[in-house]
Design an enzyme around this catalytic site. Structure first.
Site, PDB file in Angstrom:
ATOM      1  N   ARG A 195       0.846  -1.183   0.000  1.00  0.00           N
ATOM      2  CA  ARG A 195       0.000   0.000   0.000  1.00  0.00           C
ATOM      3  C   ARG A 195       0.886   1.238   0.000  1.00  0.00           C
ATOM      4  NH1 ARG A 195      -3.212  -3.186  -1.192  1.00  0.00           N
ATOM      5  NH2 ARG A 195      -5.335  -3.533  -0.421  1.00  0.00           N
TER       6      ARG A 195
ATOM      7  N   GLU B  47      -5.467   6.376  -6.684  1.00  0.00           N
ATOM      8  CA  GLU B  47      -5.732   5.320  -7.664  1.00  0.00           C
ATOM      9  C   GLU B  47      -7.199   5.360  -8.087  1.00  0.00           C
ATOM     10  OE1 GLU B  47      -4.588   1.511  -6.141  1.00  0.00           O
ATOM     11  OE2 GLU B  47      -2.482   2.058  -5.896  1.00  0.00           O
TER      12      GLU B  47
ATOM     13  N   HIS C 224      -1.400  -1.374  -9.939  1.00  0.00           N
ATOM     14  CA  HIS C 224      -2.047  -2.145  -8.869  1.00  0.00           C
ATOM     15  C   HIS C 224      -2.612  -3.463  -9.402  1.00  0.00           C
ATOM     16  CE1 HIS C 224      -3.959  -1.548  -4.656  1.00  0.00           C
ATOM     17  NE2 HIS C 224      -3.571  -2.802  -4.847  1.00  0.00           N
TER      18      HIS C 224
END
Length: 225
Positions: A136, A165, A185
């Site tokens: 993260r 994001e 991601h």
């Protein structure tokens, strides 16, 4: 499980890509200029894993297969478990960040771990070291990674996560930094993992449609209907 394996695979793929300069070498070859530089081998180098969990352990398995030395850091409890398992734990936090060729973060984002990697940590890293974050973005203090790359400590970074994001700004200072490689991601995003996850969902939908619902939290509501 599959999600952990997929995340570990991506982490190690980013390590390989950065150490061997694969994105840059591919771009150079496609541009017709052939080789653009000299990468680094993994064998004999040291990887530091921050967080003693399942994904980190899978990354350690890949690292050892490539002949890397694995050093751990984490919470007091995590370090104690690593020592109990016979693993090597850094003498100190500063030693962890300063001695490793690669530092990879593998922590859950909680109030306690938010911003746990600070400017002082990155300042300890060598100019030729690589920082990897597929967990993260919030584990690193905001703007700290960009500032560190601008100062040359660490010299390179590879990430799968960002503070914002999805990130669509190709000119974002971190995303566009020449010493960073990034993926959007995709740590758990594989055909195999999606097949497994959605197969369970579709199976439960079909069971409900056939009058034989599964995994009900409140079966009394179904019986009343």
């Amino acid at each position: 499980d599959g999600t952990n394996r997929a995340a570990a695979e991506l982490t190690f793929a980013l390590i390989l890509a950065s150490m061997r300069q694969l994105p840059q070498q591919i771009a150079s070859a496609k541009a017709g200029t052939w080789q653009m530089g000299v990468g680094k081998s993994l064998f004999g180098r040291t990887i530091g894993l921050y967080g003693y969990g399942r994904i980190a352990k899978a990354v350690a398995h890949y690292a050892k297969a490539f002949g890397m030395e694995v050093i751990w850091w984490g919470s007091n409890e995590g370090r104690a478990r690593a020592i109990a398992d016979g693993e090597t734990v850094a003498k100190s936090r500063q030693d962890f960040f300063s001695t490793c060729d690669v530092v990879s973060l593998h922590l859950r984002l909680t109030p306690e771990t938010t911003g746990i990697v600070r400017e002082a940590d990155l300042a300890c890293m060598r100019p030729d070291a690589l920082l990897v974050n597929t967990s993260r973005a919030g584990l690193i203090e905001r703007n700290t990674l960009l500032n560190g790359l601008n100062r040359g400590r660490p010299g390179r970074a590879a990430v799968d996560v960002f503070d914002v994001e999805p990130l669509h700004d190709s000119k974002d200072p971190l995303l566009s930094h020449p010493n960073l490689i990034a993926t959007p991601h995709i740590g758990f995003v594989t055909e195999d993992e999606f097949d497994k996850q959605f197969a369970d969902i579709f199976e439960q939908i079909n069971a409900f449609a056939n009058g034989t619902p599964q995994n009900m939290v409140n079966p009394e509501a179904y019986l009343k209907s």
